[in-house]
Design a protein around this motif. Sequence first.
Motif, mmCIF file in Angstrom:
data_model
loop_
_atom_site.group_PDB
_atom_site.id
_atom_site.type_symbol
_atom_site.label_atom_id
_atom_site.label_comp_id
_atom_site.label_asym_id
_atom_site.label_seq_id
_atom_site.Cartn_x
_atom_site.Cartn_y
_atom_site.Cartn_z
ATOM 1 N N SER A 124 -24.811 -55.065 4.530
ATOM 2 C CA SER A 124 -23.723 -54.936 3.491
ATOM 3 C C SER A 124 -24.626 -55.116 2.285
ATOM 4 O O SER A 124 -24.237 -53.987 1.208
ATOM 5 N N ALA A 125 -25.738 -55.721 2.248
ATOM 6 C CA ALA A 125 -26.588 -55.901 0.812
ATOM 7 C C ALA A 125 -27.293 -54.660 0.828
ATOM 8 O O ALA A 125 -27.493 -54.215 -0.304
ATOM 9 N N VAL A 126 -27.635 -54.122 2.014
ATOM 10 C CA VAL A 126 -28.162 -52.813 1.783
ATOM 11 C C VAL A 126 -27.442 -51.497 1.308
ATOM 12 O O VAL A 126 -27.625 -50.712 0.435
ATOM 13 N N TYR A 173 -23.394 -52.659 13.800
ATOM 14 C CA TYR A 173 -24.133 -54.086 14.158
ATOM 15 C C TYR A 173 -23.228 -54.885 13.900
ATOM 16 O O TYR A 173 -23.079 -56.319 14.226
ATOM 17 N N ASP A 174 -22.539 -55.044 12.707
ATOM 18 C CA ASP A 174 -21.723 -56.223 12.044
ATOM 19 C C ASP A 174 -20.305 -55.634 11.899
ATOM 20 O O ASP A 174 -19.563 -56.407 11.188
ATOM 21 N N GLY A 175 -19.774 -54.700 12.600
ATOM 22 C CA GLY A 175 -18.450 -54.263 12.277
ATOM 23 C C GLY A 175 -17.324 -55.453 12.674
ATOM 24 O O GLY A 175 -16.406 -55.444 11.893
ATOM 25 N N GLU A 176 -17.499 -55.964 13.639
ATOM 26 C CA GLU A 176 -16.588 -57.127 14.163
ATOM 27 C C GLU A 176 -16.538 -58.205 12.897
ATOM 28 O O GLU A 176 -15.378 -58.570 12.468
ATOM 29 N N ARG A 177 -17.561 -58.574 12.366
ATOM 30 C CA ARG A 177 -17.674 -59.482 11.211
ATOM 31 C C ARG A 177 -17.168 -59.021 10.032
ATOM 32 O O ARG A 177 -16.428 -59.599 9.403
ATOM 33 N N VAL A 178 -17.230 -57.608 9.554
ATOM 34 C CA VAL A 178 -16.704 -57.194 8.450
ATOM 35 C C VAL A 178 -15.251 -57.071 8.712
ATOM 36 O O VAL A 178 -14.479 -57.390 7.607
ATOM 37 N N ARG A 179 -14.718 -56.530 9.864
ATOM 38 C CA ARG A 179 -13.183 -56.604 9.997
ATOM 39 C C ARG A 179 -12.535 -58.104 9.949
ATOM 40 O O ARG A 179 -11.500 -58.155 9.368
ATOM 41 N N GLU A 180 -13.516 -58.882 10.147
ATOM 42 C CA GLU A 180 -12.878 -60.426 10.053
ATOM 43 C C GLU A 180 -12.799 -61.027 8.845
ATOM 44 O O GLU A 180 -11.911 -61.444 8.403
ATOM 45 N N PHE A 181 -14.109 -60.833 8.201
ATOM 46 C CA PHE A 181 -14.195 -61.678 7.033
ATOM 47 C C PHE A 181 -14.729 -60.865 5.861
ATOM 48 O O PHE A 181 -14.671 -61.023 4.590
ATOM 49 N N GLY A 182 -14.699 -59.367 6.215
ATOM 50 C CA GLY A 182 -14.815 -58.293 4.825
ATOM 51 C C GLY A 182 -16.328 -57.997 4.487
ATOM 52 O O GLY A 182 -17.046 -58.966 4.985
ATOM 53 N N MET A 183 -16.694 -56.792 3.802
ATOM 54 C CA MET A 183 -17.838 -56.474 3.664
ATOM 55 C C MET A 183 -18.528 -57.420 2.752
ATOM 56 O O MET A 183 -19.927 -57.499 3.051
ATOM 57 N N PHE A 184 -17.937 -58.039 1.716
ATOM 58 C CA PHE A 184 -18.578 -58.833 0.724
ATOM 59 C C PHE A 184 -18.463 -60.434 1.203
ATOM 60 O O PHE A 184 -18.799 -61.092 0.057
ATOM 61 N N GLN A 185 -18.274 -60.674 2.355
ATOM 62 C CA GLN A 185 -18.577 -62.024 2.723
ATOM 63 C C GLN A 185 -20.009 -63.037 2.467
ATOM 64 O O GLN A 185 -20.824 -62.005 2.518
ATOM 65 N N GLY A 186 -19.489 -64.062 2.094
ATOM 66 C CA GLY A 186 -21.035 -64.906 1.787
ATOM 67 C C GLY A 186 -21.630 -64.417 0.387
ATOM 68 O O GLY A 186 -22.482 -64.899 0.256
ATOM 69 N N TYR A 187 -21.157 -63.394 -0.326
ATOM 70 C CA TYR A 187 -21.591 -63.236 -1.495
ATOM 71 C C TYR A 187 -21.755 -64.285 -2.487
ATOM 72 O O TYR A 187 -20.453 -64.778 -2.804
ATOM 73 N N ASN A 188 -22.669 -64.234 -3.230
ATOM 74 C CA ASN A 188 -22.811 -65.270 -4.351
ATOM 75 C C ASN A 188 -23.703 -64.888 -5.287
ATOM 76 O O ASN A 188 -24.375 -63.747 -5.329
ATOM 77 N N VAL A 197 -24.608 -43.406 3.545
ATOM 78 C CA VAL A 197 -23.778 -42.790 4.754
ATOM 79 C C VAL A 197 -24.465 -43.793 5.864
ATOM 80 O O VAL A 197 -23.935 -44.227 6.908
ATOM 81 N N PHE A 198 -26.059 -43.772 6.028
ATOM 82 C CA PHE A 198 -26.814 -44.408 7.063
ATOM 83 C C PHE A 198 -26.599 -45.900 6.941
ATOM 84 O O PHE A 198 -26.118 -46.339 8.280
ATOM 85 N N GLY A 199 -26.083 -46.472 6.027
ATOM 86 C CA GLY A 199 -26.084 -47.963 5.746
ATOM 87 C C GLY A 199 -24.686 -48.354 6.346
ATOM 88 O O GLY A 199 -24.750 -49.271 6.852
ATOM 89 N N LEU A 200 -23.936 -47.464 5.919
ATOM 90 C CA LEU A 200 -22.548 -47.769 6.503
ATOM 91 C C LEU A 200 -22.370 -47.768 8.098
ATOM 92 O O LEU A 200 -21.628 -48.759 8.645
ATOM 93 N N MET A 201 -22.967 -46.512 8.459
ATOM 94 C CA MET A 201 -22.808 -46.481 9.994
ATOM 95 C C MET A 201 -23.762 -47.662 10.682
ATOM 96 O O MET A 201 -23.101 -48.240 11.511
#
Length: 331
Positions: A45-47, A232-247, A223-227
């Motif tokens: 997500s950071a990338v 690799y992190d699709g399940e976590r993104v769907r569960e907690f969102g793309m910006f989970q853990g951001y500070n 585009v490549f970053g989103l893919m």
Amino acid sequence: MSSSQSPKLKYVSLGVLVVQTTSLVLTMRYSRTLKEDGPRYLASSAVVSAEVLKIFTCILLVLRDHNFSVRMLSQILKEEIANKAMETMKLSIPAGIYTLQNNLLYIALSNLDAATYQVTYQLKILTTALFSVSMLEKKLGLYQWLSLLVLMAGVALVQWPTESVNGPQQRPLSAGSQFVGVMAVLIACISSGFAGVYFEKILKQTKQSVWLRNIQLGLFGFVFGLMGMFAYDGERVREFGMFQGYNGVTCTVVILQAVGGLVIAAAIKYADNILKGFATSLSIILSTLISYYWLEDFEPTSVFFLGAVLVIAATFLYGYEHKAAPSVIKV
């Protein structure tokens, strides 16, 4: 304005190079080891976030070059990107490699202390030189070849297995995690060398500005970053969102990664090879000291010290005889 006419700018450039290089590595390492409640932010997500910020920054720079005319910006983007699809597609190769490299750097700093990472990552000098010789037919002098041998010896010593005692507050790194970190750095060095030389070759074949080229790179990188993120992190993104853990620390890492290349590009305009060598050396020294005293995840040894000295010496030696045109920096 030449560097000889602006001695103050040369030393300002030195400071900027040291701060940017050191702060990115240390904040990235700190962000990957910081203990927090809840899920840790996703490197993928950071990338992606860095690519978006990079595109936005480069668009502003293109606007500035054309007196902030939105009409001119729209015309340029249409002519140079949309109407030249085949030329634009050539950027997909380095963009994909850079996306891989950026993810690898997070893996590396999740498994290596900042000091070891900093020294080992200097192997990109070797890979860039070899790809420059093979792809751009550049000629290296005696000092350059000698410096590459010294560089390899220094990195080998840094990676030499030692039995160091971790302090009471240090988080020991297992041999397995160190191996993962080292392999991530090595692959990142190879990808950095190839993508950088490939990008330089494309720039020399066209008259497009470096900012416009970086917009193209950023679009493919996004585009490549989103893919990669959803693969690799699709399940976590769907569960907690793309910006989970951001500070605040995470946002700082993203900003440094996105605009760091711009800062370096501006600084190198006034810095010569000797100052760049000083910047690299000071960055390695600062990373080592901060990694030991602040992050407390590194125990220096005499073998590491010798290896770091050789890497620093190789950095100076490589720039001693190199009189070619300034290399292109991918932002």
